[in-house]
Motif scaffolding. Structure first.
Motif, PDB file in Angstrom:
ATOM      1  N   LEU A 317       0.827  -1.206   0.000  1.00 21.92           N
ATOM      2  CA  LEU A 317       0.000   0.000   0.000  1.00 21.92           C
ATOM      3  C   LEU A 317       0.865   1.261   0.000  1.00 21.92           C
ATOM      4  O   LEU A 317       0.589   2.223  -0.719  1.00 21.92           O
ATOM      5  CB  LEU A 317      -0.926   0.008   1.217  1.00 21.92           C
ATOM      6  N   VAL A 318       1.918   1.235   0.806  1.00 18.67           N
ATOM      7  CA  VAL A 318       2.810   2.401   0.872  1.00 18.67           C
ATOM      8  C   VAL A 318       3.537   2.602  -0.448  1.00 18.67           C
ATOM      9  O   VAL A 318       3.670   3.730  -0.942  1.00 18.67           O
ATOM     10  CB  VAL A 318       3.816   2.239   2.034  1.00 18.67           C
ATOM     11  N   VAL A 319       4.030   1.500  -1.041  1.00 19.88           N
ATOM     12  CA  VAL A 319       4.726   1.590  -2.330  1.00 19.88           C
ATOM     13  C   VAL A 319       3.812   2.174  -3.407  1.00 19.88           C
ATOM     14  O   VAL A 319       4.217   2.999  -4.225  1.00 19.88           O
ATOM     15  CB  VAL A 319       5.251   0.204  -2.751  1.00 19.88           C
ATOM     16  N   GLU A 320       2.567   1.735  -3.397  1.00 18.07           N
ATOM     17  CA  GLU A 320       1.599   2.255  -4.363  1.00 18.07           C
ATOM     18  C   GLU A 320       1.411   3.755  -4.183  1.00 18.07           C
ATOM     19  O   GLU A 320       1.387   4.515  -5.156  1.00 18.07           O
ATOM     20  CB  GLU A 320       0.266   1.537  -4.190  1.00 18.07           C
ATOM     21  N   LYS A 321       1.308   4.200  -2.950  1.00 20.33           N
ATOM     22  CA  LYS A 321       1.116   5.623  -2.677  1.00 20.33           C
ATOM     23  C   LYS A 321       2.356   6.430  -3.057  1.00 20.33           C
ATOM     24  O   LYS A 321       2.266   7.531  -3.589  1.00 20.33           O
ATOM     25  CB  LYS A 321       0.779   5.842  -1.198  1.00 20.33           C
ATOM     26  N   ILE A 322       3.543   5.859  -2.786  1.00 19.30           N
ATOM     27  CA  ILE A 322       4.785   6.545  -3.172  1.00 19.30           C
ATOM     28  C   ILE A 322       4.854   6.690  -4.690  1.00 19.30           C
ATOM     29  O   ILE A 322       5.240   7.735  -5.216  1.00 19.30           O
ATOM     30  CB  ILE A 322       6.017   5.781  -2.643  1.00 19.30           C
ATOM     31  N   LEU A 381      -3.397   9.965   8.409  1.00 18.62           N
ATOM     32  CA  LEU A 381      -2.879  11.305   8.118  1.00 18.62           C
ATOM     33  C   LEU A 381      -2.474  11.433   6.650  1.00 18.62           C
ATOM     34  O   LEU A 381      -2.685  12.486   6.029  1.00 18.62           O
ATOM     35  CB  LEU A 381      -1.680  11.603   9.019  1.00 18.62           C
ATOM     36  N   LEU A 382      -1.883  10.372   6.086  1.00 17.50           N
ATOM     37  CA  LEU A 382      -1.517  10.397   4.671  1.00 17.50           C
ATOM     38  C   LEU A 382      -2.742  10.537   3.791  1.00 17.50           C
ATOM     39  O   LEU A 382      -2.725  11.271   2.792  1.00 17.50           O
ATOM     40  CB  LEU A 382      -0.755   9.120   4.308  1.00 17.50           C
ATOM     41  N   SER A 383      -3.803   9.859   4.148  1.00 15.97           N
ATOM     42  CA  SER A 383      -5.038   9.957   3.373  1.00 15.97           C
ATOM     43  C   SER A 383      -5.600  11.372   3.425  1.00 15.97           C
ATOM     44  O   SER A 383      -6.010  11.936   2.397  1.00 15.97           O
ATOM     45  CB  SER A 383      -6.062   8.949   3.909  1.00 15.97           C
ATOM     46  N   LEU A 384      -5.580  11.970   4.609  1.00 18.77           N
ATOM     47  CA  LEU A 384      -6.067  13.348   4.746  1.00 18.77           C
ATOM     48  C   LEU A 384      -5.179  14.328   3.988  1.00 18.77           C
ATOM     49  O   LEU A 384      -5.669  15.257   3.335  1.00 18.77           O
ATOM     50  CB  LEU A 384      -6.119  13.725   6.229  1.00 18.77           C
ATOM     51  N   ARG A 387      -5.878  14.197   0.272  1.00 13.28           N
ATOM     52  CA  ARG A 387      -7.119  14.894  -0.081  1.00 13.28           C
ATOM     53  C   ARG A 387      -6.935  16.406  -0.057  1.00 13.28           C
ATOM     54  O   ARG A 387      -7.454  17.119  -0.922  1.00 13.28           O
ATOM     55  CB  ARG A 387      -8.235  14.491   0.888  1.00 13.28           C
ATOM     56  N   LEU A 388      -6.188  16.896   0.927  1.00 12.63           N
ATOM     57  CA  LEU A 388      -5.934  18.336   0.999  1.00 12.63           C
ATOM     58  C   LEU A 388      -5.110  18.807  -0.197  1.00 12.63           C
ATOM     59  O   LEU A 388      -5.371  19.872  -0.767  1.00 12.63           O
ATOM     60  CB  LEU A 388      -5.203  18.669   2.301  1.00 12.63           C
ATOM     61  N   SER A 389      -4.103  17.996  -0.575  1.00 15.15           N
ATOM     62  CA  SER A 389      -3.277  18.356  -1.730  1.00 15.15           C
ATOM     63  C   SER A 389      -4.104  18.373  -3.014  1.00 15.15           C
ATOM     64  O   SER A 389      -3.954  19.251  -3.860  1.00 15.15           O
ATOM     65  CB  SER A 389      -2.128  17.364  -1.870  1.00 15.15           C
ATOM     66  N   ALA A 390      -5.001  17.384  -3.146  1.00 16.93           N
ATOM     67  CA  ALA A 390      -5.855  17.319  -4.338  1.00 16.93           C
ATOM     68  C   ALA A 390      -6.797  18.508  -4.420  1.00 16.93           C
ATOM     69  O   ALA A 390      -6.993  19.094  -5.480  1.00 16.93           O
ATOM     70  CB  ALA A 390      -6.643  16.015  -4.323  1.00 16.93           C
ATOM     71  N   SER A 391      -7.363  18.896  -3.285  1.00 22.14           N
ATOM     72  CA  SER A 391      -8.285  20.048  -3.284  1.00 22.14           C
ATOM     73  C   SER A 391      -7.539  21.348  -3.568  1.00 22.14           C
ATOM     74  O   SER A 391      -8.055  22.252  -4.232  1.00 22.14           O
ATOM     75  CB  SER A 391      -8.994  20.148  -1.923  1.00 22.14           C
TER      76      SER A 391
END
Length: 395
Positions: A317-322, A381-384, A387-391
């Motif tokens: 999951l972390v690798v995918e997010k990176i 926190l990464l998920s939040l 979302r903040l970066s996307a907005s």
């Protein structure tokens, strides 16, 4: 066409070095009973072993770039494997009853070899990573896990047949063979990126996403290696399990982690990641609690399988997010994150050595239990943050 084929072949040969890396980093947790630590309470000495390995990994940050620039990928890979082989031979000569400080120096050599090897591998596989990031990282993880599993099985199977020096001499053969293969292999020369100074590294970490990813890898690898470094000691002293069987149960942990990550690659595209994460965190906590509370081998086996299987999906999951957040691969950056993770993984069993000397062996399961909670919070926190970066980008 020939250059591209050679480049791919060289990347695959370099990728196989993760098998050697797994052997180098996982052998300490398995060799401790062979050094007689399962019958003593000198836990601080084990902490110093891991401290030496951390010092070696950190020292490789300055040694690796000049080696790559002056001697190339093949020579650097061969040097790392040769240094590892020599370190195993050295540790064979300074096994007990020699002073433990001689072995601390040997662990520093192992850490140095591992750090140089990682830098060379990440540089060599950069073309392969750009072509297929997910497959490259998954294969690297499987090879690393296979190396960890192999060293645990090897030491467990030879525990009563060979002395500790003889086991270490056999281990020295594996990186030695890989070093010989790398000397003969051909690698396409790749441009060496400028090694970023420490100020530049810290500047990159000003990004909240990079900080959270680094912390997440730091704590998750810490959880995994706290178990890997201390499980045989815990099982022998807490439950009275024989040393050979406790090391075999360590191999069971690596097997559960390895198979779990393979299965996770099939499950992740078909299930909600938040649900998988929640189940993984709960299962890892349950496994740690079970290992702390059990008084028999069956309970220990269930706890080990729960922990290994539940840790497995977190890294993919972390690798995918990176990969989504940092699509432009840079060997220095990714190796920097990986090195931080390795440092975290080694710092956890290092810290446990000093904690256990004060509070006893039961504390071994307390650290990964707390670490699993931290990992859960960081993923939220990464998920939040995402979302903040996307907005912000939409605005």
């Amino acid at each position: 066409m020939e250059r591209g084929t050679l480049n791919t072949a060289g990347s695959r040969k370099a990728l196989a070095g993760f098998f050697v890396s797994g052997i180098m980093l996982a052998f300490l947790g398995a060799i401790l009973p062979s050094w007689g630590h399962h019958v003593t309470s000198d836990y601080a000495t084990i902490g110093w072993y891991f401290t030496g390995m951390i010092a070696g990994v950190m020292g490789s940050v300055w040694l690796s770039p000049p080696l790559l620039a002056k001697r190339g990928i093949g020579w650097t890979l061969a040097f790392a494997c040769g240094l590892s082989s020599a370190a195993f031979v050295y540790l064979a000569f300074v096994s007990p009853p020699f002073s433990s400080w001689w072995r601390v120096f040997g662990m520093m050599l192992i850490g140095l070899a591992a750090g140089v090897l990682h830098t060379a591998i990440f540089h060599a596989i950069s073309p392969m990573y750009r072509h297929d990031p997910a497959a490259t990282i998954n294969l690297a993880g499987m090879l690393f896990g296979l190396g960890c599993l192999t060293v645990a099985l090897l030491i467990s199977g030879t525990f009563y047949a060979y002395t500790a020096p003889a086991i270490l001499a056999w281990l020295a053969v594996i990186p030695g063979l890989f070093g010989w293969l790398y000397v003969r292999a051909q690698f396409t020369p790749l441009p060496i990126p400028d090694h970023p100074p420490l100020k530049a590294v810290f500047a990159e970490l000003r990004s909240p996403g990079a900080v959270l990813f680094s912390l997440l890898l730091f704590f998750q690898f810490g959880n995994e290696w706290a178990i890997a470094g201390w499980l045989p000691m815990f099982l022998s002293q807490r439950l009275g399990i024989s040393p050979a069987t406790s090391i075999l149960m360590l191999a069971m942990y690596w097997f559960a982690l390895l198979i779990g990550r393979v299965v996770a690659q099939w499950i992740l595209p078909r299930a909600r990641h938040g649900r998988i994460l929640g189940l993984s965190v709960l299962a890892s906590m349950l496994g740690c609690v079970l290992l702390m509370a059990t008084d028999n081998r069956s309970g220990a086996i269930i706890g080990i399988l729960l922990i290994g299987g539940s840790f497995a999906p977190i890294y993919p999951l972390v690798v995918e997010k990176i990969g989504n957040r940092f699509p432009y691969y840079h060997p220095g950056f990714y190796n920097g994150i990986f090195s931080l993770a390795i440092a975290g993984g080694l710092l956890a069993p290092c810290t446990l050595g000093f904690f256990a000397s004060v509070w006893g062996i039961r504390v071994v399961m307390g650290l990964p239990l707390a670490g699993s909670t931290v990992v859960c919070v960081l993923l939220i926190l990464l998920s939040l943050e995402a979302r903040l970066s996307a907005s912000t980008l939409k605005r």
